[in-house]
Write a protein that holds these residues in place. Structure first.
Motif, PDB file in Angstrom:
ATOM      1  N   LYS B 210      58.932  45.117 -10.033  1.00  0.00           N
ATOM      2  CA  LYS B 210      59.991  44.508 -11.511  1.00  0.00           C
ATOM      3  C   LYS B 210      61.923  44.865 -11.501  1.00  0.00           C
ATOM      4  O   LYS B 210      61.668  46.253 -11.306  1.00  0.00           O
ATOM      5  N   SER B 211      61.907  43.911 -12.172  1.00  0.00           N
ATOM      6  CA  SER B 211      63.359  45.388 -12.248  1.00  0.00           C
ATOM      7  C   SER B 211      63.012  45.494 -13.997  1.00  0.00           C
ATOM      8  O   SER B 211      61.855  44.793 -14.528  1.00  0.00           O
ATOM      9  N   ASP B 212      63.402  46.628 -14.533  1.00  0.00           N
ATOM     10  CA  ASP B 212      63.532  47.406 -15.579  1.00  0.00           C
ATOM     11  C   ASP B 212      63.216  46.446 -16.842  1.00  0.00           C
ATOM     12  O   ASP B 212      62.499  46.624 -17.450  1.00  0.00           O
ATOM     13  N   ALA B 213      63.651  44.792 -16.503  1.00  0.00           N
ATOM     14  CA  ALA B 213      63.546  44.252 -17.405  1.00  0.00           C
ATOM     15  C   ALA B 213      62.757  42.827 -17.503  1.00  0.00           C
ATOM     16  O   ALA B 213      61.858  42.935 -18.672  1.00  0.00           O
ATOM     17  N   GLU B 214      61.415  43.093 -16.636  1.00  0.00           N
ATOM     18  CA  GLU B 214      60.624  42.436 -16.285  1.00  0.00           C
ATOM     19  C   GLU B 214      59.190  43.015 -16.840  1.00  0.00           C
ATOM     20  O   GLU B 214      57.643  43.051 -16.294  1.00  0.00           O
ATOM     21  N   LYS B 215      59.515  44.555 -16.222  1.00  0.00           N
ATOM     22  CA  LYS B 215      58.054  46.054 -16.212  1.00  0.00           C
ATOM     23  C   LYS B 215      57.560  45.568 -16.778  1.00  0.00           C
ATOM     24  O   LYS B 215      57.688  45.950 -18.394  1.00  0.00           O
ATOM     25  N   PHE B 216      55.917  46.278 -17.232  1.00  0.00           N
ATOM     26  CA  PHE B 216      55.383  46.195 -18.181  1.00  0.00           C
ATOM     27  C   PHE B 216      56.123  47.871 -19.205  1.00  0.00           C
ATOM     28  O   PHE B 216      56.342  48.705 -18.851  1.00  0.00           O
ATOM     29  N   ALA B 217      55.776  47.646 -20.725  1.00  0.00           N
ATOM     30  CA  ALA B 217      56.202  48.667 -21.557  1.00  0.00           C
ATOM     31  C   ALA B 217      55.483  49.846 -21.711  1.00  0.00           C
ATOM     32  O   ALA B 217      54.230  49.511 -22.432  1.00  0.00           O
ATOM     33  N   GLY B 218      56.062  50.829 -21.141  1.00  0.00           N
ATOM     34  CA  GLY B 218      55.316  51.895 -20.501  1.00  0.00           C
ATOM     35  C   GLY B 218      55.893  52.559 -19.115  1.00  0.00           C
ATOM     36  O   GLY B 218      55.020  53.643 -18.816  1.00  0.00           O
ATOM     37  N   GLY B 441      72.317  44.316  -9.807  1.00  0.00           N
ATOM     38  CA  GLY B 441      71.260  45.841 -10.572  1.00  0.00           C
ATOM     39  C   GLY B 441      71.567  45.782 -11.569  1.00  0.00           C
ATOM     40  O   GLY B 441      71.233  46.921 -12.762  1.00  0.00           O
ATOM     41  N   ASP B 442      72.662  44.336 -12.276  1.00  0.00           N
ATOM     42  CA  ASP B 442      73.063  45.011 -13.881  1.00  0.00           C
ATOM     43  C   ASP B 442      72.283  43.964 -14.392  1.00  0.00           C
ATOM     44  O   ASP B 442      72.427  43.136 -14.391  1.00  0.00           O
ATOM     45  N   PRO B 443      71.654  44.090 -15.400  1.00  0.00           N
ATOM     46  CA  PRO B 443      70.996  43.466 -16.908  1.00  0.00           C
ATOM     47  C   PRO B 443      71.200  42.679 -17.282  1.00  0.00           C
ATOM     48  O   PRO B 443      70.529  41.880 -17.410  1.00  0.00           O
ATOM     49  N   ALA B 444      73.120  42.572 -17.939  1.00  0.00           N
ATOM     50  CA  ALA B 444      73.805  41.860 -17.907  1.00  0.00           C
ATOM     51  C   ALA B 444      74.030  40.500 -16.832  1.00  0.00           C
ATOM     52  O   ALA B 444      73.630  39.127 -17.258  1.00  0.00           O
ATOM     53  N   SER B 445      74.080  40.721 -15.464  1.00  0.00           N
ATOM     54  CA  SER B 445      73.259  39.385 -15.083  1.00  0.00           C
ATOM     55  C   SER B 445      72.766  39.225 -14.610  1.00  0.00           C
ATOM     56  O   SER B 445      72.380  37.781 -14.827  1.00  0.00           O
ATOM     57  N   GLU B 446      71.488  39.822 -14.852  1.00  0.00           N
ATOM     58  CA  GLU B 446      70.133  39.286 -15.041  1.00  0.00           C
ATOM     59  C   GLU B 446      69.778  38.002 -16.754  1.00  0.00           C
ATOM     60  O   GLU B 446      68.997  36.956 -16.372  1.00  0.00           O
ATOM     61  N   LYS B 454      67.774  29.453 -16.832  1.00  0.00           N
ATOM     62  CA  LYS B 454      65.738  30.020 -16.826  1.00  0.00           C
ATOM     63  C   LYS B 454      64.783  30.391 -16.051  1.00  0.00           C
ATOM     64  O   LYS B 454      63.834  30.661 -15.857  1.00  0.00           O
ATOM     65  N   ALA B 455      65.727  31.420 -14.612  1.00  0.00           N
ATOM     66  CA  ALA B 455      64.882  31.772 -13.749  1.00  0.00           C
ATOM     67  C   ALA B 455      65.097  33.259 -14.196  1.00  0.00           C
ATOM     68  O   ALA B 455      66.261  33.721 -14.711  1.00  0.00           O
ATOM     69  N   THR B 456      64.072  33.826 -13.589  1.00  0.00           N
ATOM     70  CA  THR B 456      64.466  35.783 -13.409  1.00  0.00           C
ATOM     71  C   THR B 456      63.653  35.602 -12.333  1.00  0.00           C
ATOM     72  O   THR B 456      63.385  35.739 -11.614  1.00  0.00           O
ATOM     73  N   ILE B 457      63.773  37.293 -12.351  1.00  0.00           N
ATOM     74  CA  ILE B 457      64.061  37.913 -10.846  1.00  0.00           C
ATOM     75  C   ILE B 457      62.235  38.231 -11.210  1.00  0.00           C
ATOM     76  O   ILE B 457      61.434  39.150 -12.007  1.00  0.00           O
ATOM     77  N   ARG B 458      61.972  37.557 -10.013  1.00  0.00           N
ATOM     78  CA  ARG B 458      60.338  37.676  -9.863  1.00  0.00           C
ATOM     79  C   ARG B 458      60.561  39.112  -9.241  1.00  0.00           C
ATOM     80  O   ARG B 458      58.907  40.062  -9.366  1.00  0.00           O
ATOM     81  N   THR B 459      60.723  39.283  -8.258  1.00  0.00           N
ATOM     82  CA  THR B 459      60.468  40.831  -7.420  1.00  0.00           C
ATOM     83  C   THR B 459      61.901  40.997  -6.938  1.00  0.00           C
ATOM     84  O   THR B 459      62.799  40.111  -6.429  1.00  0.00           O
ATOM     85  N   ILE B 460      62.279  42.647  -6.367  1.00  0.00           N
ATOM     86  CA  ILE B 460      62.400  43.123  -6.047  1.00  0.00           C
ATOM     87  C   ILE B 460      62.608  43.452  -4.501  1.00  0.00           C
ATOM     88  O   ILE B 460      61.465  44.490  -4.260  1.00  0.00           O
ATOM     89  N   LEU B 469      75.970  41.669   0.760  1.00  0.00           N
ATOM     90  CA  LEU B 469      75.468  40.100   0.517  1.00  0.00           C
ATOM     91  C   LEU B 469      76.188  41.145  -1.149  1.00  0.00           C
ATOM     92  O   LEU B 469      76.609  41.575  -1.926  1.00  0.00           O
ATOM     93  N   ALA B 470      76.872  39.488  -1.840  1.00  0.00           N
ATOM     94  CA  ALA B 470      77.362  39.216  -3.109  1.00  0.00           C
ATOM     95  C   ALA B 470      75.804  39.151  -4.031  1.00  0.00           C
ATOM     96  O   ALA B 470      75.172  37.875  -4.230  1.00  0.00           O
ATOM     97  N   CYS B 471      76.762  39.030  -5.537  1.00  0.00           N
ATOM     98  CA  CYS B 471      74.901  39.366  -6.365  1.00  0.00           C
ATOM     99  C   CYS B 471      75.424  37.902  -6.876  1.00  0.00           C
ATOM    100  O   CYS B 471      76.489  37.140  -7.077  1.00  0.00           O
ATOM    101  N   ILE B 472      74.705  37.235  -6.550  1.00  0.00           N
ATOM    102  CA  ILE B 472      74.709  35.933  -6.686  1.00  0.00           C
ATOM    103  C   ILE B 472      75.250  35.006  -8.713  1.00  0.00           C
ATOM    104  O   ILE B 472      75.530  34.267  -8.419  1.00  0.00           O
TER     105      ILE B 472
END
Lengths: 488, 488
Positions: B210-218, B441-446, B454-460, B469-472
């Motif tokens: 998961k990205s940092d934004a989507e990972k478990f709290a802790g 890798g930038d949370p701002a892009s995410e 409404k899409a999220t990074i489901r998995t890296i 590859l360029a950032c979408i």
């Protein structure tokens, strides 16, 4: 860590807590009265659970799951029910925390709920609210549902397994078209309760009906099994309730019967809980710790290798082979290969944990192709040829199971007495045991007995007509033959 | 009761709720957002549970049980953890009800607790408070504990199985002496999650970080498996967290390592929940209802007898014999002997419930010693000699299991696309599917991607180095190859 426990004769309550904690069955949780069930204790519960679950399925029951949270208003629908449970209900009032100014968190006052929620102390109310939606006609009946769940009852005096703020249990809730069917179900379950208690847990129990004062809040009749603990007190080990139409009326659950008439549904509910683990500890334990019946023992056989540096390889090789063979034979076996403690420490440790059979293997045993075998249920050691172990162990485990049950039966029998004299009864209750007495059926006599002796009517023996018997308290003609005892 | 459901193409969300309720998997409970899991739905959960439980045991884990009630103060010990869970915590503030003047019951204000209690939204805090008591030395490690329990998270928008105020799950909590061991455990569990999802539930999943934004709290790192549902959205079907020393530090859990130095303990936690039942519904269901993979189907084969009055005896006799034979062969089989509904009604009913194989027996079949066999996974009927059924059914069930898995794989593959162009990505997200893209890798892009699509990074995808590859979103060089999708 010292593995000794307080002797039972010195302080039974302390002995119990010592054994539960030192055998690593359970610990107190951080919130007062809550319990952490550790892996070894949980494995015993899983074995008990499995034994009941199989029998529930074999008699047509299905598992399901109902919510933990119950609207406060549901609790007051059935008058006796709320009377029985209101004083021990944990109440949820808010749904959010927020950061506190002084650091940490505080309850967010803006998250206050419109209606407070109760953590289920039992699930009749929420289940009958659902049954109302599911039941229309006799074709929808019977409903035979069981759930395995956690329960919260705010207890003031708690003891691990026996009485805790949260515990685990199963609760069956059945709905029937006729009274006869519901009554039959009540007794079918009582019989399953007795069977598992006797055959799997090796408990010696007496089964019967509760007095009105002791019955479940909301039941017409409560049946129970009562086991005798090592201090001669009774422990209620399972209850099966005939609920009549009480909850159907409280939640307005009617159905069209085959004659196309509208009638209220008939009901039962029944439960056993994690307190059964406590019953196993107290029925069989001794001053060395637990003694577990093989059928519910997480480890049935422990193998302790005994070696010096020069014999280690050969001994461990033999121990590992034997472990593998016993595992393949379907036994639950553990090889204690710890290098950091002595064999003597291991013996004490596994005795504390109540493992039914210990096998010791040393260099001389390897040379003689034999093992030393020690039973937990009786004193003494024996030797056995290595090639006989696989064949001998299964019947030996059966024998141990049977022996523990016979010991429990003998103990209950020794400490059960028919009593007609009040003074003898008072003295007997001081010492402890099951007294079989006459009771005039008057709640006032029951209350007086409890106040004067701390004994309660554990069960009414339905199959014993009390002819020529007088009430142990009032001296009036007895209406019932009852079992009286102090209880957990 | 009409058995039809809203077609998926018309309203997928409504289709889902219709199927869950009409197949009698679950109902909403009386408290907003709570769920009643009915016997048929619970049996699916039990099959999934058993598949996981076996694998956890085989890899050395033991079950245990920790309290539901957690002191409020525990929640704030780990900073990210409280941030993640504070807003959805149900809070217990009182321990008693009393009779209200206006009738009914009210909360007894005198029973207010000194410290409010939280219903566990997850158990890291209470478990690490206990681990502090149990861990002193490297000899006490690893601890490999799992618990099956109910969880409460106050959700505002709820949907049966997918998101409910209370749900059932397992949560593993392990403690290790080294970082490497804890990381290995995290991935071992991820692999078990994937294996059961694929082999038992026939789900096609993608696994990754998961990205940092989507990972478990802790957590330091969260790994997950993501399955594609029938509407091409993603569903997180299991997460395994490497917790580093975060909770050990928050609860001050240290141990003496082999070099006799004091160090903090390393940790993992991991869970799957009853939302998996929802995943099975949405991955395999069609407009007729559920389609269940045979390995987790409570009923694998249903037998529907078809008769008129004069043929009833012969047909029922043959149906009963076949039922008995299939049961003896270890299959989960049900004979639908209801007299009150037509065969056509029964067909629809069992199709709704997703039973993998239907066997029809009529008078002509009895005469010809054959049965009619209908698969739920593909269209079409076939006939089979009565004496071949026992032999043919087990491989047929394997074939159906495999077929459902292949259909799920093909569906995911069809709706997964490598995309480098932003406009194409936006359109694809409107339609639905898994997009494989570069991310800088930038949370701002995410965040921007989420806001705009409404899409999220489901998995890296850790195993795919994003060269060239360029950032979408930003067009900058990609640091990671990721799977983007709208999700449940």
């Amino acid at each position: 860590m010292s593995k000794g426990v307080t002797p039972r004769s010195h302080d039974y309550a302390r002995w119990y807590t010592d054994v539960v904690q030192k055998a690593e069955l359970a610990d107190y949780g951080p919130v007062r009265g809550t319990m952490v069930i550790r892996p070894y204790g949980y494995a015993i519960w899983e074995a008990i659970k499995e034994a009941y679950d199989q029998r529930f399925r074999a008699t047509g029951h299905s598992n399901a799951y109902f919510p933990l949270l119950i609207p406060k208003s549901y609790m007051s629908r059935e008058a006796e029910h709320v009377e029985g449970f209101a004083k021990e209900c944990a109440v949820v009032t808010h749904s959010r925390l927020r950061a506190a100014d002084e650091g940490g968190v505080e309850v967010d006052p803006e998250s206050k709920l419109e209606e407070e929620l109760i953590l289920r102390p039992t699930s009749e109310t929420v289940i009958w609210a659902m049954y109302k939606q599911w039941i229309n006609s006799y074709r929808d009946l019977p409903i035979l549902i069981n759930q395995w769940a956690n329960i919260v009852r705010w207890e003031l005096r708690t003891r691990l397994f026996l009485r805790t703020t949260e515990f685990l249990w199963q609760e069956g809730h059945t709905a029937h078209a006729t009274e006869a069917e519901a009554r039959e179900e009540t007794l079918r379950i009582l019989n399953i309760y007795r069977e598992v208690a006797e055959q799997e847990m090796a408990l010696s129990v007496v089964a019967g009906l509760k007095s009105d004062a002791e019955k479940f809040a909301g039941a017409v009749e409560t049946w129970s099994i009562e086991a005798m603990m090592g201090d001669r007190r009774a422990l209620q080990a399972g209850t099966s309730h005939f609920l009549g139409q009480n909850f159907a009326k409280a939640f307005d659950v009617t159905f069209r019967n085959e004659a196309n008439e509208e009638d209220y549904v008939w009901a039962t509910s029944w439960g056993v809980s994690t307190r059964l683990v406590g019953a196993v500890v107290m029925a069989h334990g001794d001053d060395k710790g637990l003694r577990l019946p093989p059928r519910i023992a997480p480890i049935q056989v422990v193998i302790v290798p005994i070696y010096k540096d020069e014999s280690k390889v050969a001994v461990m090789e033999a121990a590992r082979q034997l472990t593998g063979s016993l595992e393949n034979a379907g036994l639950r076996v553990q090889l204690d290969d710890r290098d950091t403690v002595t064999p003597g420490f291991k013996f004490n440790d596994w005795e504390m944990k109540g493992v039914p059979v210990r096998i010791e293997i040393g260099p001389k045993d390897v040379a003689a192709k034999q093992v030393v075998l020690v039973r937990r249920d009786v004193e003494g050691k024996s030797t056995l040829g290595l090639d006989q172990v696989i064949q001998e162990l299964p019947p030996l485990l059966d024998e141990i199971q049977d022996c523990l049950f016979k010991q429990a039966q003998a103990f209950r029998s020794t400490h059960t007495r028919q009593i007609v004299d009040w003074e003898e009864f008072r003295e007997f209750m001081e010492w402890g045991g099951f007294a079989i007495c006459g009771w005039d059926g008057d709640p006032a006599s029951e209350t007086a007995i409890k106040e004067k002796t701390k004994a309660t009517i554990r069960t009414i023996l339905e199959d014993q007509e009390p002819t020529d018997l007088a009430c142990i308290y009032s001296g009036k003609p007895a209406k019932h033959t009852v079992v009286l005892a102090r209880a957990y």
